[in-house]
Design an enzyme around this catalytic site. Structure first.
Site, PDB file in Angstrom:
ATOM      1  N   LYS A  13      -7.471   5.893   3.118  1.00  0.00           N
ATOM      2  CA  LYS A  13      -7.537   7.339   2.737  1.00  0.00           C
ATOM      3  C   LYS A  13      -6.868   7.560   1.510  1.00  0.00           C
ATOM      4  CE  LYS A  13      -4.670   7.841   6.412  1.00  0.00           C
ATOM      5  NZ  LYS A  13      -4.515   6.381   6.934  1.00  0.00           N
ATOM      6  N   ARG A  88      -2.398  14.192  13.306  1.00  0.00           N
ATOM      7  CA  ARG A  88      -2.360  12.933  13.914  1.00  0.00           C
ATOM      8  C   ARG A  88      -1.984  12.862  15.504  1.00  0.00           C
ATOM      9  NH1 ARG A  88      -0.239   9.749   9.108  1.00  0.00           N
ATOM     10  NH2 ARG A  88       0.192   8.097  10.151  1.00  0.00           N
ATOM     11  N   ARG A 161       5.661  -0.247  -0.232  1.00  0.00           N
ATOM     12  CA  ARG A 161       6.286   0.497   0.994  1.00  0.00           C
ATOM     13  C   ARG A 161       7.175  -0.196   1.698  1.00  0.00           C
ATOM     14  NH1 ARG A 161       1.699   4.980   2.620  1.00  0.00           N
ATOM     15  NH2 ARG A 161       2.373   4.632   4.683  1.00  0.00           N
ATOM     16  N   ARG A 172       2.692   1.041  13.728  1.00  0.00           N
ATOM     17  CA  ARG A 172       2.019   2.279  13.305  1.00  0.00           C
ATOM     18  C   ARG A 172       0.435   2.098  13.860  1.00  0.00           C
ATOM     19  NH1 ARG A 172       2.437   0.901   6.981  1.00  0.00           N
ATOM     20  NH2 ARG A 172       0.969   2.866   6.816  1.00  0.00           N
TER      21      ARG A 172
HETATM   22  P1  AP5 Z   1      -4.703   3.217   1.131  1.00  0.00           P
HETATM   23  O1  AP5 Z   1      -5.641   4.003   0.504  1.00  0.00           O
HETATM   24  O2  AP5 Z   1      -3.264   3.206   0.592  1.00  0.00           O
HETATM   25  O3  AP5 Z   1      -4.509   3.274   2.718  1.00  0.00           O
HETATM   26  P2  AP5 Z   1      -4.122   4.652   3.569  1.00  0.00           P
HETATM   27  O4  AP5 Z   1      -5.334   4.962   4.629  1.00  0.00           O
HETATM   28  O5  AP5 Z   1      -4.058   5.735   2.610  1.00  0.00           O
HETATM   29  O6  AP5 Z   1      -2.980   4.089   4.386  1.00  0.00           O
HETATM   30  P3  AP5 Z   1      -1.713   4.456   4.842  1.00  0.00           P
HETATM   31  O7  AP5 Z   1      -0.711   3.459   5.189  1.00  0.00           O
HETATM   32  O8  AP5 Z   1      -1.187   5.440   3.580  1.00  0.00           O
HETATM   33  O9  AP5 Z   1      -1.873   5.628   6.027  1.00  0.00           O
HETATM   34  P4  AP5 Z   1      -0.928   5.978   7.065  1.00  0.00           P
HETATM   35  O10 AP5 Z   1      -1.572   7.065   7.552  1.00  0.00           O
HETATM   36  O11 AP5 Z   1      -0.318   4.993   8.018  1.00  0.00           O
HETATM   37  O12 AP5 Z   1       0.442   6.354   6.117  1.00  0.00           O
HETATM   38  P5  AP5 Z   1       1.229   7.729   5.819  1.00  0.00           P
HETATM   39  O13 AP5 Z   1       1.559   7.674   4.600  1.00  0.00           O
HETATM   40  O14 AP5 Z   1       0.256   9.016   6.158  1.00  0.00           O
HETATM   41  O15 AP5 Z   1      -5.134   1.512   1.282  1.00  0.00           O
HETATM   42  C1  AP5 Z   1      -4.267   0.567   1.524  1.00  0.00           C
HETATM   43  C2  AP5 Z   1      -4.402  -0.727   0.554  1.00  0.00           C
HETATM   44  O16 AP5 Z   1      -5.857  -1.390   0.805  1.00  0.00           O
HETATM   45  C3  AP5 Z   1      -4.246  -0.427  -0.972  1.00  0.00           C
HETATM   46  O17 AP5 Z   1      -3.802  -1.802  -1.409  1.00  0.00           O
HETATM   47  C4  AP5 Z   1      -5.639  -0.211  -1.270  1.00  0.00           C
HETATM   48  O18 AP5 Z   1      -5.646  -0.542  -2.740  1.00  0.00           O
HETATM   49  C5  AP5 Z   1      -6.481  -1.173  -0.390  1.00  0.00           C
HETATM   50  N1  AP5 Z   1      -7.904  -0.725  -0.083  1.00  0.00           N
HETATM   51  C6  AP5 Z   1      -8.208   0.732   0.051  1.00  0.00           C
HETATM   52  N2  AP5 Z   1      -9.510   0.630   0.270  1.00  0.00           N
HETATM   53  C7  AP5 Z   1      -9.893  -0.562   0.310  1.00  0.00           C
HETATM   54  C8  AP5 Z   1     -11.460  -0.965   0.415  1.00  0.00           C
HETATM   55  N3  AP5 Z   1     -12.286  -0.374   0.675  1.00  0.00           N
HETATM   56  N4  AP5 Z   1     -11.516  -2.376   0.065  1.00  0.00           N
HETATM   57  C9  AP5 Z   1     -10.340  -3.132  -0.164  1.00  0.00           C
HETATM   58  N5  AP5 Z   1      -9.046  -2.624  -0.110  1.00  0.00           N
HETATM   59  C10 AP5 Z   1      -8.820  -1.415  -0.212  1.00  0.00           C
HETATM   60  O19 AP5 Z   1       2.428   7.812   6.918  1.00  0.00           O
HETATM   61  C11 AP5 Z   1       3.389   7.215   6.864  1.00  0.00           C
HETATM   62  C12 AP5 Z   1       4.403   7.597   7.853  1.00  0.00           C
HETATM   63  O20 AP5 Z   1       4.811   8.785   7.908  1.00  0.00           O
HETATM   64  C13 AP5 Z   1       3.749   7.457   9.354  1.00  0.00           C
HETATM   65  O21 AP5 Z   1       3.951   6.092   9.952  1.00  0.00           O
HETATM   66  C14 AP5 Z   1       4.707   8.497  10.081  1.00  0.00           C
HETATM   67  O22 AP5 Z   1       6.150   7.960  10.341  1.00  0.00           O
HETATM   68  C15 AP5 Z   1       5.100   9.550   9.116  1.00  0.00           C
HETATM   69  N6  AP5 Z   1       3.787  10.674   9.353  1.00  0.00           N
HETATM   70  C16 AP5 Z   1       2.863  10.829   8.018  1.00  0.00           C
HETATM   71  N7  AP5 Z   1       2.025  11.970   8.551  1.00  0.00           N
HETATM   72  C17 AP5 Z   1       2.681  12.337   9.825  1.00  0.00           C
HETATM   73  C18 AP5 Z   1       2.191  13.296  10.650  1.00  0.00           C
HETATM   74  N8  AP5 Z   1       1.161  14.032  10.488  1.00  0.00           N
HETATM   75  N9  AP5 Z   1       2.836  13.257  11.771  1.00  0.00           N
HETATM   76  C19 AP5 Z   1       3.889  12.587  12.305  1.00  0.00           C
HETATM   77  N10 AP5 Z   1       4.283  11.590  11.274  1.00  0.00           N
HETATM   78  C20 AP5 Z   1       3.696  11.491   9.896  1.00  0.00           C
HETATM   79 MG    MG Z   2      -1.961   6.608   2.369  1.00  0.00          MG
END
Ligand code: AP5
Ligand code: MG
Length: 214
Positions: A13, A88, A161, A172
Site C-alpha cells: 500500500k 480497518r 520497523r 498483524r
Molecule cells: P509496503 O508498501 O511498505 O507495504 P504496506 O502495505 O504499506 O505494509 P504496512 O506494513 O505498512 O501495512 P500495515 O497495514 O500493516 O501497517 P500500518 O503502518 O498501516 O511494502 C512492504 C515491503 O514490500 C517493502 O519493502 C516494499 O519495498 C516491498 N514491496 C512492495 N510492493 C512490492 C511488490 N509488488 N513486489 C515486491 N516487493 C514489494 O499499521 C501499523 C500499525 O499501526 C497497525 O498494526 C496498528 O497497530 C496501527 N494502526 C494503523 N492504522 C490503524 C487503524 N486504522 N486502526 C487501528 N490501528 C491502526
Molecule cells: Mg504502509
C-alpha cells in the site's frame, strides 16, 4: 477523488502510494504513519500507541477515527486523497461513511491488494525506509540505485520497523483476517470494490491500479 487501498500488512500500500502521489498529485493519509509520528514525538498518545503497535494489535477505533477526520479537513484543496491503512474495522468503515457524507465527499474506488502470507513474510522481513524522507525500500525487491543513499533525498540513514518482527507480523496478519476482511462486503455492496493481484511486481501492481482509476 477518494481512493482507498486495502490489503494485508506488506501488501504494498505504502509503495503504491509513493508513486500515485507523484503522478496523480494525490495526498496519502496513512494512519500507521500518523501513529508512528506520534510515537516519535513522545506524546501521550504516542506512548499508548507504541505499546499497542508493538504487539500487532489495532489502536482503538475512536482514536484513529478522530485522527483521520482532522486529517481530511486539512486537505480541502487537495486533488484527491488516498486512504492507506484506514478503515480497518467495521466500525471505522461505517464512521468513515458518515464522515465523508457530512463533509460532502464520497468514496470513488476501494482497491484490495491480494497477496499470500508467504510473500508478505518475505516482503516485511526485508523492508527498510529512508530515516529522513520515509521512502520505502526492500533488501531484494526494491533497493536504492546507490545502496548507500536514498534515491529521493540522498540521505545515508535508513531504519527498519520494530513491528516487522516475525511474531508481530503474524499477529498483524491475524488482525487483518479478523477485523479488516469483514469490511469488504460493505464496499462490495456499494459497488466500489475492486480486487487486484498484489503479488506482481511494483510496476505491474501500479498498472492494475491506474487501469482502475483512469
Ligand atoms: P509496503 O508498501 O511498505 O507495504 P504496506 O502495505 O504499506 O505494509 P504496512 O506494513 O505498512 O501495512 P500495515 O497495514 O500493516 O501497517 P500500518 O503502518 O498501516 O511494502 C512492504 C515491503 O514490500 C517493502 O519493502 C516494499 O519495498 C516491498 N514491496 C512492495 N510492493 C512490492 C511488490 N509488488 N513486489 C515486491 N516487493 C514489494 O499499521 C501499523 C500499525 O499501526 C497497525 O498494526 C496498528 O497497530 C496501527 N494502526 C494503523 N492504522 C490503524 C487503524 N486504522 N486502526 C487501528 N490501528 C491502526
Ligand atoms: Mg504502509
Amino acid at each position: 477523488m477518494i481512493l482507498l487501498l486495502l490489503g494485508p500488512p506488506g501488501a504494498g500500500k505504502g509503495t503504491q502510494c509513493e508513486r500515485l502521489m507523484l503522478e496523480y498529485k494525490l495526498v496519502q493519509l496513512s494512519t500507521g504513519d500518523m501513529l508512528r509520528a506520534e510515537v516519535k514525538s513522545g506524546s501521550e498518545l504516542g506512548k499508548k500507541a507504541k505499546a499497542i503497535m508493538g504487539t500487532g494489535k489495532l489502536i482503538p477505533d475512536e482514536v484513529v477515527i478522530e485522527m483521520i477526520s482532522d486529517a481530511i479537513d486539512l486537505q480541502k484543496d487537495a486533488n484527491g486523497i488516498i486512504l492507506d491503512g484506514f478503515p480497518r474495522t467495521k466500525s471505522q468503515a461505517s464512521s468513515l461513511d458518515d464522515m465523508l457524507l457530512s463533509k460532502g465527499l464520497y468514496m470513488n474506488h476501494v482497491i484490495q491488494l491480494d497477496v499470500d502470507d508467504n510473500k508478505i513474510l518475505k516482503r516485511l522481513s526485508g523492508r527498510f525506509a529512508c530515516a529522513n524522507c520515509g521512502a520505502g525500500y526492500h533488501d531484494i525487491y526494491n533497493k536504492p540505485i546507490n545502496e548507500e543513499k536514498c534515491d529521493k533525498c540522498g540521505s545515508t540513514s535508513f531504519s527498519r520497523r520494530s513491528d516487522d518482527k516475525l511474531e508481530v507480523v503474524q499477529e498483524r496478519l491475524k488482525e487483518y483476517q479478523a477485523q479488516t476482511l469483514p469490511i469488504l462486503p460493505f464496499y462490495r455492496q456499494k459497488g466500489v470494490l475492486q480486487l487486484i493481484d498484489g503479488s506482481k511486481s511494483v510496476e505491474e501492481v501500479y498498472e492494475q491500479i491506474t487501469n482502475i482509476i483512469g
